[in-house]
Motif scaffolding. Structure first.
Motif: not given
Length: 211
Positions: A178-201
């Motif tokens: 998966l090749e992402l630019d800086e903005e896309e990488t930040e969006l992907v990590f924001s999404h995945e980390l939001s699952h952790i921060i909001h206790h979705d798991l």
């Protein structure tokens, strides 16, 4: 006083089904779904989980719905001790509870085993690249020192980014190609980390157990 009977189990199933029906009606309105969906889902899943986890009658607090006489006789037949085993009489209901408990335990252990298999597969075939993304992870995480519980793994077989938890540690899995630019990488990590921060798991774990 708690009373565990067939009727109380049926009431638990009925109550949980009613909660699910109400939840479905609420989510028919898209504006509510988009704005409060996760919060409402969390509340209802918590109520359903507690009701199914505690299928008891609370004497003096709650009263079950009355049932027809023929059903009462049927339930009485199921609960009447009639099978002698090891010097004690057992009812069909007691055998049902035993089988139900065993199947639940098997299903629960299978689910835990599947999480462990995911963890082992990810570590065996993935590459730990946490150091490459630690600055971004620290930047997005709002809880102090949460980043210490997060690892980033690149996995050749992964098709999309994902996140899972094993033994209170979180693993963000990224596809190797998966090749992402800086903005896309930040969006992907924001999404995945939001699952952790909001206790979705945690919510997902409870829903799996409930199912």
């Amino acid at each position: 006083m708690l009373d565990f009977r067939l009727a109380s189990v049926l009431m638990s199933v009925f109550t949980s089904a009613l909660f699910i029906f109400i939840l479905t009606l609420i989510f028919l309105k898209e504006s509510i779904l988009y704005k409060f969906g996760l919060s409402i889902l969390s509340v209802f899943c918590g109520l359903i989980f507690l009701r199914m986890l505690l299928p008891f009658e609370f004497t003096g607090i709650a009263v079950n719905i009355g049932i027809p006489t023929f059903l009462s006789r049927f339930f009485a037949y199921l609960q009447h001790p009639r099978f002698l085993l090891f010097g004690r009489l057992y009812s069909i209901w007691e055998f049902f509870v035993l089988i139900w408990s065993i199947v639940f335990l098997i299903q629960f252990l299978n689910y835990i085993h599947s999480i462990k298999k995911t963890y082992n597969f990810t570590l065996d075939f993935g590459v730990d690249v946490t150091d490459d993304y630690i600055t971004l992870v620290k930047q997005i995480c709002t809880k102090k020192r949460l980043y210490e519980k997060i690892s980033v793994i690149k996995l050749p077989t992964a098709s999309v980014p994902s996140v899972f938890r094993y033994r209170w540690h979180y693993y963000i899995v990224m596809p190797s190609d998966l090749e992402l630019d800086e903005e896309e990488t930040e969006l992907v990590f924001s999404h995945e980390l939001s699952h952790i921060i909001h206790h979705d798991l945690t919510l997902k774990f409870l829903i799996q157990i409930l199912c």
